[in-house]
Design a protein around this motif. Structure first.
Motif: not given
Length: 187
Positions: A171-182
């Motif tokens: 997740k980013d600093q705002f709690g959004n999930t982040i797809p596609g991260v290695n």
């Protein structure tokens, strides 16, 4: 006056008749001809990172039925409300009223994305027209800020597989999930 002709500007106007100190006021409204349109010119589609400004302002053009630009038209730019992805205009708020210039063009203030990821549809609605111009905007997550294990403790007999694969949520600093991260897993 026997005949009044509307000028090329749509909107409500006041006319007055005066005799000495006595005044009568009339309210007149000019409307756009059938077939007039408002359409996006620039600013769509575009993407920005949450909590940052979009790179381009929204620009729309109003034309009459003969495809001629229409100046002096009131246009309301609107961003979605609620708890999902949206933004705010640099002047504040979710709506902004602007007037078309001599070329029928109207430009919104800069928009800054809120902290929620997702797709946004912004609109520009001209006074007297039923169909607004639509602009596609997308708020994308910021850089990774947290990595959380999604599988709890497991046990397995030696030489046999564990029951569930290891997985994490980024997740980013705002709690959004982040797809596609290695993600590198290590034992």
């Amino acid at each position: 006056l026997s005949n009044n002709t509307a000028n090329g500007t749509a909107g409500t106007f006041n006319a007055t008749a005066q005799i000495g100190a006595l005044t009568a006021t009339y309210s007149l409204t000019s409307i756009l001809r059938t077939g007039s349109t408002i359409s996006p010119s620039t600013g769509t589609p575009q993407t920005t990172i949450v909590s940052t400004p979009y790179g381009a302002q929204l620009v729309a053009v109003v034309k009459d039925a003969g495809n001629n630009p229409v100046p002096g038209i009131t246009v309301t730019f609107t961003l979605p409300g609620g708890t999902g992805a949206s933004g705010t205009f640099a002047t504040g708020g979710l709506t902004r009223v602007e007037i078309t210039n001599a070329s029928g063009i109207v430009t919104s203030p800069v928009i800054t994305a809120n902290t929620k990821k997702g797709a946004i549809v912004a609109t520009a609605r001209a006074t007297g027209l039923a169909v607004p111009a639509s602009f596609s905007l997308t708020n994308v997550p910021d850089v990774p800020a947290t990595v959380t294990a999604r599988v709890g403790a497991q046990t397995a007999t030696v030489y046999l597989d564990f029951a569930r694969a290891l997985s994490v949520q980024v997740k980013d600093q705002f709690g959004n999930t982040i797809p596609g991260v290695n993600v590198a897993f290590a034992l």
